[in-house]
Design a protein around this motif. Structure first.
Motif, PDB file in Angstrom:
ATOM      1  N   ILE A 141       0.820  -1.242   0.027  1.00  0.00           N
ATOM      2  CA  ILE A 141      -0.121  -0.104  -0.105  1.00  0.00           C
ATOM      3  C   ILE A 141       1.034   1.081  -0.015  1.00  0.00           C
ATOM      4  O   ILE A 141       1.430   1.517   0.891  1.00  0.00           O
ATOM      5  N   LEU A 159       1.650   5.109   0.421  1.00  0.00           N
ATOM      6  CA  LEU A 159       1.067   6.250   0.970  1.00  0.00           C
ATOM      7  C   LEU A 159       1.836   7.604   0.613  1.00  0.00           C
ATOM      8  O   LEU A 159       3.075   7.512   0.459  1.00  0.00           O
ATOM      9  N   THR A 210      -2.680  -0.822  -3.747  1.00  0.00           N
ATOM     10  CA  THR A 210      -3.537   0.494  -3.719  1.00  0.00           C
ATOM     11  C   THR A 210      -2.750   1.578  -3.456  1.00  0.00           C
ATOM     12  O   THR A 210      -1.835   1.336  -2.433  1.00  0.00           O
ATOM     13  N   ILE A 225      -3.312   5.015  -0.882  1.00  0.00           N
ATOM     14  CA  ILE A 225      -3.677   5.818   0.128  1.00  0.00           C
ATOM     15  C   ILE A 225      -3.015   7.205   0.127  1.00  0.00           C
ATOM     16  O   ILE A 225      -2.059   7.226   0.504  1.00  0.00           O
ATOM     17  N   CYS A 226      -3.904   8.271   0.327  1.00  0.00           N
ATOM     18  CA  CYS A 226      -3.615   9.537   0.545  1.00  0.00           C
ATOM     19  C   CYS A 226      -3.269   9.725   1.884  1.00  0.00           C
ATOM     20  O   CYS A 226      -4.278   9.294   2.650  1.00  0.00           O
ATOM     21  N   LYS A 227      -2.056  10.176   2.330  1.00  0.00           N
ATOM     22  CA  LYS A 227      -1.859  10.472   3.759  1.00  0.00           C
ATOM     23  C   LYS A 227      -2.836  11.728   4.454  1.00  0.00           C
ATOM     24  O   LYS A 227      -3.191  12.406   3.450  1.00  0.00           O
ATOM     25  N   LEU A 256      -3.122   8.117   6.776  1.00  0.00           N
ATOM     26  CA  LEU A 256      -3.884   6.947   6.828  1.00  0.00           C
ATOM     27  C   LEU A 256      -5.031   7.027   7.970  1.00  0.00           C
ATOM     28  O   LEU A 256      -4.647   7.690   8.971  1.00  0.00           O
ATOM     29  N   GLY A 315      -9.881   4.433   5.540  1.00  0.00           N
ATOM     30  CA  GLY A 315      -8.942   3.994   4.735  1.00  0.00           C
ATOM     31  C   GLY A 315      -8.513   2.518   5.128  1.00  0.00           C
ATOM     32  O   GLY A 315      -8.496   1.817   3.966  1.00  0.00           O
ATOM     33  N   LYS A 369     -11.638   0.136   4.003  1.00  0.00           N
ATOM     34  CA  LYS A 369     -11.580  -0.086   2.562  1.00  0.00           C
ATOM     35  C   LYS A 369     -10.726  -1.135   2.345  1.00  0.00           C
ATOM     36  O   LYS A 369     -11.049  -1.941   1.339  1.00  0.00           O
ATOM     37  N   LEU A 370      -9.717  -1.099   2.916  1.00  0.00           N
ATOM     38  CA  LEU A 370      -8.761  -2.232   2.442  1.00  0.00           C
ATOM     39  C   LEU A 370      -9.194  -3.703   3.032  1.00  0.00           C
ATOM     40  O   LEU A 370      -9.012  -4.711   2.324  1.00  0.00           O
TER      41      LEU A 370
END
Length: 131
Positions: free
Chosen positions: A94, A96, A116, A118-120, A122, A126, A129-130
């Protein structure tokens, strides 16, 4: 009894505050039983090399910061190719980042090793969703 989604997660982030917050979130949400924190991609590769040498399993999930000094997240992914695919191919990576640059986000999504992005920072959402 707590039920964890993953046994081991590796968090790679040069920002100690982000690393602390993210590790607590991962632990408190029962996402991973054990969280290993490495503050550089180089330190993380050394850790993974030692696990490989000791015939220990790789972490099931890696949270990888994109922007780090000396070796960034993309460089880490390139170096990961030096390990036998059989030891890391089941590891979910993942990435970040706090980036908003479309080119960088596209580069992340186009990398076949990345599960995938994820925008920091976390967040609990988020992580959900994982799952």
């Amino acid at each position: 009894m707590l039920t964890f989604r993953f046994k081991t997660a590796l968090l790679i982030d040069d920002n100690d505050v982000d690393a602390m917050i993210h590790s607590r979130l991962v632990k408190n949400s029962c996402f991973a039983e054990e969280i290993i924190i490495k503050y550089s991609a180089i330190e993380a590769l050394d850790y993974l090399s030692k696990r490989l040498f000791a015939s220990q399993a790789f972490p099931e999930i890696i949270f990888l910061d994109v922007n780090m000094p000396l070796m960034n997240g993309f460089d880490f992914l390139t170096e990961l190719d030096k390990f036998p695919a059989s030891v890391w191919k089941e590891t979910k990576i993942i990435m970040l980042s706090s980036t908003i640059h479309k080119e960088e986000i596209a580069k992340i999504h186009s990398n076949p090793k990345v599960y995938t992005f994820i925008c920091k920072p976390l967040t609990a959402l988020g992580l959900m969703k994982l799952m």
